[in-house]
Design an enzyme around this catalytic site. Sequence first.
Site, PDB file in Angstrom:
ATOM      1  N   HIS A 135       0.797  -1.234   0.000  1.00 42.21           N
ATOM      2  CA  HIS A 135       0.000   0.000   0.000  1.00 42.21           C
ATOM      3  C   HIS A 135       0.832   1.288   0.000  1.00 42.21           C
ATOM      4  CE1 HIS A 135      -3.389  -2.538   0.210  1.00 42.21           C
ATOM      5  NE2 HIS A 135      -3.513  -2.655   1.516  1.00 42.21           N
ATOM      6  N   HIS A 209      -9.825   1.738   0.632  1.00 37.03           N
ATOM      7  CA  HIS A 209      -9.700   0.559   1.489  1.00 37.03           C
ATOM      8  C   HIS A 209     -10.785   0.525   2.564  1.00 37.03           C
ATOM      9  CE1 HIS A 209      -7.691  -2.728   3.485  1.00 37.03           C
ATOM     10  NE2 HIS A 209      -6.712  -2.709   2.605  1.00 37.03           N
ATOM     11  N   GLU A 345     -11.501  -4.047  -2.848  1.00 38.99           N
ATOM     12  CA  GLU A 345     -10.559  -3.037  -3.319  1.00 38.99           C
ATOM     13  C   GLU A 345     -10.398  -3.143  -4.833  1.00 38.99           C
ATOM     14  OE1 GLU A 345      -6.967  -3.695  -0.729  1.00 38.99           O
ATOM     15  OE2 GLU A 345      -8.442  -4.933   0.279  1.00 38.99           O
TER      16      GLU A 345
HETATM   17  C1  BGC Z   1      -4.378  -6.716   1.901  1.00 40.33           C
HETATM   18  C2  BGC Z   1      -4.312  -7.490   3.196  1.00 40.33           C
HETATM   19  C3  BGC Z   1      -3.866  -6.536   4.275  1.00 40.33           C
HETATM   20  C4  BGC Z   1      -4.867  -5.409   4.346  1.00 40.33           C
HETATM   21  C5  BGC Z   1      -4.516  -4.383   5.392  1.00 40.33           C
HETATM   22  C6  BGC Z   1      -5.367  -5.622   2.065  1.00 40.33           C
HETATM   23  O1  BGC Z   1      -5.417  -4.867   0.907  1.00 40.33           O
HETATM   24  O2  BGC Z   1      -4.712  -7.532   0.827  1.00 40.33           O
HETATM   25  O3  BGC Z   1      -3.397  -8.542   3.100  1.00 40.33           O
HETATM   26  O4  BGC Z   1      -3.779  -7.179   5.516  1.00 40.33           O
HETATM   27  O5  BGC Z   1      -4.936  -4.777   3.106  1.00 40.33           O
HETATM   28  O6  BGC Z   1      -3.237  -3.994   5.293  1.00 40.33           O
END
Ligand code: BGC
Length: 380
Positions: A135, A209, A345
């Site tokens: 991210h 998210h 997402e």
């Molecule tokens: C990911 C997860 C992660 C979450 C929070 C999601 O986009 O796929 O693996 O734990 O984000 O970080």
Amino acid sequence: MGQMSARVLALAGLLAFLAPAFKAQSAKNIDMQPFGKTPDGHEVSLYTLKNQSGAEVKIINYGGTITSIKVKDRHGKFDDVVLGFDNLDGYVSKTNKSYFGALIGRYANRIAHGTFVLDGHQYHIPINDGSNALHGGLRGFDKVVWDAKDVSTARAPELELHYLSRDGEEGFPGNLSVTVRYSLTGQNDLRIDYSATTDKDTVLNLTNHSYFNLAGPGSGDILKHKLTLAADRFTPINSALTPTGAIESVAGTPLDFRKPTAIGARINQDDPQLKFAKGYDHNFVLNHSGEGPGLAATVEEPHSGRVLEVFTTQPGIQIYSGNFLNGSVRGIGGVYKFRSALCLETQHFPDSPNHPNFPSVVLRPGEQFHQTTIFRFSTE
Ligand code: BGC
């Protein structure tokens, strides 16, 4: 009276009749309240978008984060259907590693080993998830303060957020100018329009998210939520949760959501893909043509009757069943336990910069990046 002036009068009458409705809406489009200061002294505001039917979306300009979405159930009762905090501390706290409701960039999802090659140059993004960059690195778009502007129209309250990500920020090349527009229509569509330009070749993958639980706050896990995906294929992962590079059919696997299926129906099956991720945490390859937002996912919550449909122009969607929520964080509605929410997402595929067979995530100077995602709320 001539025919012409009768028409003019009729038109004037119609306008006079419509004007108060337009005015009432545009005068009170977005309410803005202070939401505290970041540790480095930036003021953060809370923006409330409300439509005629009473649906309400709250957004803060820290991380461009959606903090609350209130929509009706089948009996007309409003509940908050996303996880979040009612104070800024919850979002800036170092113990919050969940990205609740935030805008994610410059690269949503994982980049294996935090490295990729673009135009013969190797770039390094800080590692923050096992061996991966997740991210956008240590301080992604979820942790910066965006400029916010009320750009509401007569049709809908609209909030425009802007952020200039500098050349080299978190290791990514190019000054990237990003604009995200949130709007809430009268049909209960929460629409997110993303656009961006760069002054150097770069890679870009933007998403939101939000963690959804359509049953409302404190209502337990999401295992009874029924999910349908317009996806015949997915990108399998390895034990580091990054794609192997293959694109495989969902047929005959617990990732087949082509027909409405409860999330919990197969989540504990002895399947390596589910074991790696402790549940669902996978990118699905959407079937739509890519012209205009196509239907990606439908989620139905049987008790409340709430339905969420997700439309997008993006080629993929990450379905994450909240497997890393473990009760250590308290937010609106109580403690956030294992699998108490679902993320949808919309995105380009994870680790695309390292997989030439995936759709390209490269943005070059002179090009305009555009993606749209719509979260449509209704009841059954
Ligand atoms: C990911 C997860 C992660 C979450 C929070 C999601 O986009 O796929 O693996 O734990 O984000 O970080």
